[in-house]
Enzyme design. Structure first.
Site, PDB file in Angstrom:
ATOM      1  N   HIS A 274      -4.367   2.179   4.915  1.00  0.00           N
ATOM      2  CA  HIS A 274      -4.054   2.952   3.713  1.00  0.00           C
ATOM      3  C   HIS A 274      -5.209   3.860   3.288  1.00  0.00           C
ATOM      4  O   HIS A 274      -5.028   4.729   2.419  1.00  0.00           O
ATOM      5  CB  HIS A 274      -3.682   2.009   2.566  1.00  0.00           C
TER       6      HIS A 274
ATOM      7  N   ASP B  35      -1.095   7.791   4.105  1.00  0.00           N
ATOM      8  CA  ASP B  35      -0.326   7.597   2.873  1.00  0.00           C
ATOM      9  C   ASP B  35       1.045   7.018   3.200  1.00  0.00           C
ATOM     10  O   ASP B  35       1.563   7.175   4.316  1.00  0.00           O
ATOM     11  CB  ASP B  35      -0.160   8.924   2.130  1.00  0.00           C
TER      12      ASP B  35
END
Length: 425
Positions: free
Chosen positions: A394, A398
Site C-alpha cells: 500500500h 493504491d
C-alpha cells in the site's frame, strides 16, 4: 603436529555471514585436501566448503543452524608439522557453489534440540515390580500429582507407585497412561513434546516472511472470475499438443494475462528499495512462481515472459519446477522476479492472502476452480469459477490501481481469445 584454524572464506555477493546447513565430517575424521567439510547456507543457495588441508578434525566450531561470520573460525584441523597454523580466509580454496538446497538435517556436528526427560528410574519397570496396593489403602501422592490425576481421569488407587512406601509420582502417572493402565483410563493422552530447531531453508523462509510482513503494509484484493471458457480452451489445446510440448496448466494463461496487463501498471511490475526510497519500475516481466518443495518454499523465476508464447511458458515452468524440486535450480533462477504468482493448485481454497515477495510490490494468487450455480440472463447455469486473491504494497499501490489491475486480468481470463490478440482494450 600442528593445528590449522580454518576460517569461513569469503563466499561472494557481499555476504557477511552464513548458516551451517549440514556437516559432512565429524570430530576424529581423517580428511584429505579439498574434501567437503560442510554446506553453508546463504540467502540464495547452499555453498559447499572444502578443506584447504589434509589432516584430522579436532573441533567443529558450531552446529547445524548456527551462523558463522565470514573470517570466523569454522574447523580446527590437526595437520602434519610442528607449528600451529592460522588459516587465511583469503587464501582458502574457492568454495564450490552447489545449486541444491540444504536438507535441513543435522548430523555429528549438532542435532535439533529435543525435550530431554528428567532423570528418573524406569517407572514402568518399577511399577510392575511393586506389589499391588491392598484394598482400602489410601494412595500416597502430592497435591500436584492428585490434581493431574483428576485432570487425566485416573484413579490413583489403580496406579502403582515407585517412590518410598509406594508414593505415586508424575512419572508413575506417565507410566500408567502409556502402559497397561491406559485401557482402564480410556484413550491415553499424548504427552510427548518435540522441540525442533528451525534451521536451513526453513529459517530463511521464516526470516523473509517476517521481514515482508514487518516492513510492507499489505492489503488484499479478491475477485471472482468465470474461467469456464478458459478451461475449455486449455483442454482443447492440451488435446492437440505434440509430444515435445509441455502440458498446459492454468498458470501459463495467467502469465500471458500479466504480460498484456503489466505495461498499463508500471508501478505494480516493480521492486521497491524502501531504504533508499526508490521504486524500480521494470519493463521486462520476470515472473516468480511460488513452488513448494521438500525443503520448503522457493520462487523460481521465468525471465522475460514477454518474449514467450504460451507453450514456451509451460515448458519453462516445468523445467524450473523440476529443478526446484530436485534442488538443482541455479541461484540466478531463484532471484530477480518483478512480480510473483502464488498457486496452491487443487488445494487453493476459496480465498487466500499471499505474502508479498519483497522487494516486489504485488503478488497474484489463484485459488481452486469450483463449479457453482451462476445467474446468466435470468437463468441459473453451472459455471466454473475461480477466485484471484492478490496482495499489494500500500506504500506504492493504491486500492483503485490494484482493483483496476485485477479487473483487467479478469477480463482476459473470462474472454481468453483476448490473450492471443495483438491489440485489445
Amino acid at each position: 603436529m600442528g593445528v590449522h584454524t580454518f576460517k569461513l572464506p569469503d563466499i561472494g555477493e557481499g555476504i557477511a555471514e552464513a548458516e551451517i546447513a549440514e556437516w559432512k565430517v565429524a570430530v576424529g575424521d581423517d580428511i584429505v585436501e579439498d574434501q567437503p567439510l560442510c554446506d553453508m547456507l546463504t540467502e540464495k543457495a547452499a555453498v559447499e566448503i572444502p578443506s584447504p588441508v589434509a589432516g584430522k578434525i579436532l573441533e567443529l566450531k558450531g552446529a547445524a543452524g548456527d551462523l558463522v561470520a565470514v573470517g570466523g573460525p569454522l574447523v580446527l584441523i590437526e595437520v602434519a608439522g610442528g607449528a600451529p597454523l592460522e588459516a587465511d580466509a583469503s587464501a582458502a580454496p574457492e568454495p564450490e557453489l552447489t545449486p541444491q538446497s540444504a536438507d535441513n538435517k543435522a548430523d555429528s556436528g549438532g542435532s535439533p534440540a529435543v525435550v530431554s526427560p528428567s532423570p528418573r528410574r524406569d517407572a514402568t519397570a518399577s511399577a510392575s515390580a511393586s506389589a499391588p496396593r491392598p484394598p482400602g489403602e489410601k494412595p500416597l501422592a502430592s497435591p500436584a500429582v492428585r490434581k493431574r490425576a483428576r485432570e487425566l481421569g485416573i484413579e490413583l488407587a489403580k496406579v502403582r507407585g515407585s517412590g518410598p512406601a509406594g508414593r505415586i509420582s508424575h512419572d508413575d502417572l506417565d507410566a500408567h497412561v502409556n502402559g497397561a493402565g491406559a485401557a482402564s483410563a480410556g484413550r491415553a493422552p499424548r504427552m510427548a513434546v518435540e522441540s525442533v530447531k528451525v534451521i536451513g531453508v526453513r529459517r530463511k523462509i521464516a526470516e523473509a516472511m517476517q521481514r515482508a510482513k514487518q516492513r510492507i503494509p499489505h492489503f488484499a484484493y479478491v475477485e471472482e472470475c468465470d474461467v469456464t471458457e478458459l478451461e475449455k480452451l486449455r483442454q482443447q489445446l492440451n488435446a492437440q499438443r505434440t509430444e515435445n510440448q509441455a502440458k498446459l496448466t492454468m498458470l501459463p494463461f495467467l502469465m500471458q494475462a500479466l504480460v498484456k496487463v503489466a505495461p498499463e501498471f508500471p508501478q505494480i511490475n516493480a521492486q521497491f528499495d524502501d531504504e533508499a526510497g526508490v521504486l524500480h519500475q521494470i519493463a521486462a516481466l520476470h515472473i516468480g512462481i511460488a513452488a513448494q518443495t521438500d525443503n520448503g518454499l522457493v520462487v523460481p523465476v521465468v525471465r522475460h515472459a514477454e518474449t514467450l508464447d504460451i507453450w514456451a511458458m509451460a515448458a519453462e515452468l516445468k523445467r524450473l519446477a523440476d529443478a526446484a524440486r530436485s534442488g538443482t535450480a541455479k541461484r540466478e533462477e531463484l532471484s530477480g522476479s518483478s512480480i510473483t504468482i502464488s498457486s496452491l493448485g487443487p488445494l487453493g481454497g476459496i480465498v487466500s492472502t499471499p505474502v508479498i515477495n519483497a522487494p516486489e510490490v504485488a503478488i497474484v494468487g489463484v485459488n481452486k476452480m469450483v463449479e457453482r450455480p451462476v445467474i446468466q440472463n435470468g437463468m441459473v447455469v453451472p459455471r466454473l469459477m475461480m477466485n484471484v486473491s492478490s496482495s499489494f504494497d500500500h506504500r506504492i499501490v493504491d486500492g483503485w490501481d490494484a482493483a483496476s489491475f485485477i479487473q483487467r486480468i479478469k477480463q482476459l481470463l473470462e474472454t481468453p481469445a483476448l490473450l492471443f490478440m495483438q491489440e485489445w482494450s
